[in-house]
Motif scaffolding. Structure first.
Motif, PDB file in Angstrom:
ATOM      1  N   THR A   1      42.488 -18.083 -62.684  1.00  0.00           N
ATOM      2  CA  THR A   1      41.414 -17.239 -62.052  1.00  0.00           C
ATOM      3  C   THR A   1      40.476 -16.739 -62.388  1.00  0.00           C
ATOM      4  N   GLU A   2      39.734 -17.124 -62.911  1.00  0.00           N
ATOM      5  CA  GLU A   2      38.423 -16.671 -63.041  1.00  0.00           C
ATOM      6  C   GLU A   2      37.366 -17.199 -61.658  1.00  0.00           C
ATOM      7  N   LYS A   3      36.246 -15.636 -61.505  1.00  0.00           N
ATOM      8  CA  LYS A   3      35.964 -16.695 -60.406  1.00  0.00           C
ATOM      9  C   LYS A   3      34.907 -17.044 -60.925  1.00  0.00           C
ATOM     10  N   GLU A   4      34.115 -17.198 -61.867  1.00  0.00           N
ATOM     11  CA  GLU A   4      32.981 -18.517 -62.800  1.00  0.00           C
ATOM     12  C   GLU A   4      33.944 -19.514 -63.417  1.00  0.00           C
TER      13      GLU A   4
ATOM     14  N   GLN B   1      42.711 -25.667 -68.023  1.00  0.00           N
ATOM     15  CA  GLN B   1      42.110 -24.987 -69.413  1.00  0.00           C
ATOM     16  C   GLN B   1      41.198 -24.750 -68.660  1.00  0.00           C
ATOM     17  N   SER B   2      40.497 -23.716 -68.528  1.00  0.00           N
ATOM     18  CA  SER B   2      39.156 -23.015 -68.152  1.00  0.00           C
ATOM     19  C   SER B   2      37.913 -21.955 -69.141  1.00  0.00           C
ATOM     20  N   ASN B   3      36.843 -21.999 -69.112  1.00  0.00           N
ATOM     21  CA  ASN B   3      36.186 -21.242 -70.018  1.00  0.00           C
ATOM     22  C   ASN B   3      36.576 -20.952 -71.262  1.00  0.00           C
ATOM     23  N   ASP B   4      37.798 -21.945 -71.524  1.00  0.00           N
ATOM     24  CA  ASP B   4      38.282 -22.074 -73.235  1.00  0.00           C
ATOM     25  C   ASP B   4      39.019 -20.644 -73.786  1.00  0.00           C
ATOM     26  N   SER B   5      39.845 -20.200 -72.324  1.00  0.00           N
ATOM     27  CA  SER B   5      40.423 -19.084 -72.214  1.00  0.00           C
ATOM     28  C   SER B   5      41.693 -19.765 -71.183  1.00  0.00           C
TER      29      SER B   5
END
Length: 187
Positions: free
Chosen positions: A152-155, A115-119
């Motif tokens: 999918t997040e770039k950062e 899980q990334s950036n809580d999303s």
């Protein structure tokens, strides 16, 4: 006719053997009766004692840690060394050490959750050659890459990586990784 029958018998036994090795047990139905829940709300530290990480038992957000991150759960130690991002996968360089005396540990990469950036939450990549069907004998270790599907997040500010291992008991590991200023490996 006899050649086709023998060839079919050999192929069937290979498929059955592969299925047993992939599941880590000839009694795969046990996993259906007692599934391991890998939930994004998993709190660091609840799976067992984390010798080199700070458990968070209050139920709040887990404390982010810089790489490398190590956790130990009942004699099995897992270390996440680095992260690699490609167009198709997010890969984690890990070492699993089996410090037990009599227990063989099996790895099922399909139970990896990231899980990334809580999303965004993704599961395992369909290809995990370093750990698919792998077993670790007592006193041994295994090092390699385990892959999740691409994020999918770039950062990326943070990642939560959840992995479970089987032995005489199931062990769950959850790593909350601080990705700010982290240089990701690339291919």
């Amino acid at each position: 006719m006899v050649k086709k029958f023998v060839l079919g018998l050999v192929c069937g036994s290979i498929v059955f053997t592969g299925a047993v090795l992939m599941n880590g047990t000839p009694n795969a139905a046990q996993d259906i009766d007692h599934p391991v829940s890998i939930d994004s709300n998993y709190v660091v530290g609840t799976a067992g004692e984390n010798e080199k990480s700070t458990p968070n038992k209050s139920g709040s957000e887990p404390q982010l840690q810089k790489l490398p991150v190590t956790q130990t759960n009942n004699g099995v130690e897992v270390t996440v060394h680095s992260i690699r991002r490609t167009g198709l996968t997010t890969d984690f360089e890990i070492t699993i050490k089996n410090r037990t005396e009599k227990e063989t540990i099996t790895i099922d990469p399909s139970r990896l959750v990231v899980q990334s950036n809580d999303s965004s939450k993704v599961g395992a990549s369909p290809t995990n050659p370093d750990f698919t069907g792998a077993t670790i004998l007592p006193g041994k270790e295994r090092h390699g890459w385990i892959s999740g599907q691409a994020l999918t997040e770039k950062e990326l500010d943070s990642l939560i990586v959840e992995l479970s291992l089987d032995g005489s008991e199931q062990r769950a590991f959850s790593f909350a990784i601080d990705c700010k200023n982290l240089k990701f490996r690339t291919l």
